[in-house]
Write a protein that holds these residues in place. Sequence first.
Motif, short mmCIF file in Angstrom:
data_model
loop_
_atom_site.label_atom_id
_atom_site.label_comp_id
_atom_site.label_asym_id
_atom_site.label_seq_id
_atom_site.Cartn_x
_atom_site.Cartn_y
_atom_site.Cartn_z
N THR A 67 58.66 30.85 -5.27
CA THR A 67 57.22 30.52 -5.78
C THR A 67 57.28 29.34 -6.42
O THR A 67 56.54 28.40 -6.31
N LYS A 68 58.69 28.83 -7.16
CA LYS A 68 58.69 27.51 -7.82
C LYS A 68 58.67 26.72 -6.76
O LYS A 68 58.12 25.56 -7.01
N VAL A 69 59.38 26.70 -5.53
CA VAL A 69 59.65 25.68 -4.70
C VAL A 69 58.32 25.53 -3.92
O VAL A 69 58.12 24.26 -3.79
N LEU A 70 57.57 26.54 -3.67
CA LEU A 70 56.40 26.38 -2.92
C LEU A 70 55.23 25.63 -3.70
O LEU A 70 54.72 24.94 -3.31
N MET A 71 55.43 25.85 -5.11
CA MET A 71 54.37 25.23 -6.14
C MET A 71 54.63 23.72 -6.17
O MET A 71 53.88 22.97 -6.14
N GLU A 72 55.94 23.17 -6.03
CA GLU A 72 56.36 21.92 -6.17
C GLU A 72 56.32 21.13 -4.84
O GLU A 72 56.03 19.96 -5.03
#
Length: 212
Positions: A67-72
Motif C-alpha cells: 500500500t505504501k509503495v503504491l501510494m508513493e
Amino acid sequence: MNIKILIADDNSFIREGMKIILSTYGEFEVLATVDDGKEAVEYCQNHHVDIALLDVRMPHMNGVEATKVLMETTKTKPMILTTFDDDEYIMDAIKNGAKGYLLKNTDPERIRDAIKSVYFGNTVMQDVVLEKVKSKITGNTKPESKVDASLFTEREMDIMTLIAKGYSNKAISKELFISEGTVANYITSILGKTGLEHRTQIAIYFLTGSVD
C-alpha cells in the motif's frame, strides 16, 4: 465506466474466486491476479490499474507495505481485504494510505459498492474495522494529543479531540453547538493543513503526532 482491478492474495482459491465474482460485474475488468505484494507493486507500476485489492499477509511484501509503495509511486488506489485476525495491521494500513479496508467475508455486492466508491474518490472502512480502530487509539482513556497545537485553532483542536474519541460529525455538532456543515468545514481545514485524506487518519495523527 470500466474500472481496472488487480487482485493480490497468496491463497489461490480466494484470489481466483474473487476474480470470478468481480468479472461478473460489467463495470469491472480484472487485469491480473498475483500472489504477493512485490508482484502487485511491479504490475501497477507498469500498467494502468485503478484499484488494487490487497491481502494483508503475503510473501515478499505484505499488503500494508505494498500500500505504501503504491501510494508513493503509482496512481493506483489500494484497498485491503483481510480477516479478523489481521487487525493488528489496520493502523499501519490506514497510515500508509489504504483507501478501503474490508473483511474477506463481506457480501460481494458490498465489495462491489466499496470498489466503486473508492474509484470515485471516497475512503471505505467497514463499521467493524472502524470499531477496532477506535478501540486501539482510545482504549478506555481520554485521548492525549501529540500534535503541535500552535498549527491549529482552538476549535480545530476541539474537533480533532472528538474525532479521536470516535465522535461522528453529527455528534461533534451537538457537543460543540455548531452545525454539521461547520464541522465539515473545520475537518476540511484540518485535512488541508496536515495533508491527510480522511477522519480516521486525523484520529491517528492527533494521537501520534505523525502523518507518516
